[in-house]
Scaffold this motif. Structure first.
Motif, PDB file in Angstrom:
ATOM      1  N   ALA A 228     -18.410   7.933  20.064  1.00  0.00           N
ATOM      2  CA  ALA A 228     -18.297   6.889  19.046  1.00  0.00           C
ATOM      3  C   ALA A 228     -18.183   5.509  19.691  1.00  0.00           C
ATOM      4  N   ASN A 231     -21.643   4.597  21.034  1.00  0.00           N
ATOM      5  CA  ASN A 231     -22.545   4.234  19.945  1.00  0.00           C
ATOM      6  C   ASN A 231     -22.213   2.860  19.384  1.00  0.00           C
ATOM      7  N   THR A 232     -20.923   2.548  19.332  1.00  0.00           N
ATOM      8  CA  THR A 232     -20.512   1.225  18.858  1.00  0.00           C
ATOM      9  C   THR A 232     -20.966   0.134  19.818  1.00  0.00           C
ATOM     10  N   THR A 235     -24.668  -0.382  19.582  1.00  0.00           N
ATOM     11  CA  THR A 235     -25.029  -1.077  18.344  1.00  0.00           C
ATOM     12  C   THR A 235     -24.972  -2.591  18.512  1.00  0.00           C
ATOM     13  N   ALA A 254     -20.751   4.745  14.849  1.00  0.00           N
ATOM     14  CA  ALA A 254     -20.888   3.297  15.002  1.00  0.00           C
ATOM     15  C   ALA A 254     -20.680   2.616  13.651  1.00  0.00           C
ATOM     16  N   PRO A 255     -20.271   1.354  13.646  1.00  0.00           N
ATOM     17  CA  PRO A 255     -20.084   0.640  12.376  1.00  0.00           C
ATOM     18  C   PRO A 255     -21.407   0.447  11.650  1.00  0.00           C
TER      19      PRO A 255
END
Length: 287
Positions: A228, A231-232, A235, A254-255
């Motif tokens: 996570a 992925n954030t 992004t 991710a957000p």
């Protein structure tokens, strides 16, 4: 002689206003520089060719699937197609300094910032023309596979216009990012190295690091925290933010920035080094 002085001063001021380095003239000059270079046209041709070739190959490979959707391969050429605009931007941003022509340019335009503004305008315009051709080539590359399966391409279907526009914007943003880094660092090799690291290498390195850190034999509910976090981070990199312009949703963990959020992140990656380049241009000696 005294009576003639005010008239002469007015004439000189009017002549300077008419023939001076206005922003319009600087833009025209920079456009001539950009379009007179063979490397600009090679970059444009390579962008279009890579976009078409990779999209065609991806569609052909996927056409054997029972649920084949030609539009699913529309963005498959973007990963490599964005490299040429990125390199073009770097070359434009470093061109004045690598060739030494900045001495002549900044004598003609002593305020300096109009040169950077003009380079931004012409790079965006040239990249936009290239992006439109590249997106059109990608669409045409889908036609053979779609015809072979008897599928009609519906470019007005839900989400497709946004994907097409996002593809074009991503290519333009990559060219402007290259320009910003080139103008800031002023040397082709360091600027190109940073551009490639940020856009291509760093996202892959982060994903690989997360895979190596995780234990594939350990089952866990949801997305692992390390994944996570990666992925954030991805992004908020140019590649990850740009992918939000052409995909339906965020990566797991991710957000959810959405297309607008991704566009703003990508714009920030262009605006920050461009602003720093303008500040350096105004406050530091040009060498």
């Amino acid at each position: 002689m005294t009576a003639a002085t005010p008239a002469l001063a007015r004439h000189t001021a009017a002549r300077a206003e008419t023939h001076g380095p206005t922003l319009t003239r600087v833009v025209a000059s920079e456009w001539t520089k950009l379009t007179s270079l063979r490397s600009s046209w090679w970059a444009a041709a390579l962008t279009v060719a890579v976009s078409a070739a990779l999209t065609y190959l991806s569609a052909q490979a996927s056409s054997v699937d029972p649920g084949f959707d030609p539009l699913g391969s529309l963005t498959s050429g973007l990963l490599l197609a964005q490299v040429a605009p990125l390199v073009l931007g770097v070359l434009v941003g470093t061109g004045e300094h690598s060739t030494g022509t900045f001495r002549t340019t900044f004598v003609a335009v002593p305020r300096r910032w109009p040169v950077l503004a003009a380079q931004t305008v012409v790079t965006a315009a040239f990249a936009l023309l290239t992006a439109v051709l590249a997106v059109g080539a990608a669409v045409l590359a889908l036609v053979p596979s779609a015809r072979a399966r008897g599928i009609a391409l519906d470019l007005a279907s839900d989400g497709t216009p946004r994907v097409l526009g996002g593809m074009a914007l991503l290519l333009v943003a990559m060219a402007l990012l290259g320009l910003a880094l080139g103008a800031l660092l002023r040397r082709p090799v360091p600027a190109l190295t940073v551009a490639v690291l940020v856009v291509l290498v760093l996202p892959v390195a982060l994903v690989l690091a997360a895979d190596l850190a995780g234990d594939p034999l350990t089952a866990s509910a949801g997305v692992p925290s390390a994944q996570a976090a990666v992925n954030t981070a991805v992004t908020f990199l140019p590649a990850g933010a740009g992918s939000l312009l052409t995909t339906e949703g965020p990566v797991e963990g991710a957000p959810d920035l959405g297309a607008w959020g991704g566009g703003l992140v990508l714009a920030a990656w262009v605006a920050v080094p461009l602003a720093l380049a303008a500040l350096r241009l105004r406050t530091r000696d040009v060498v």
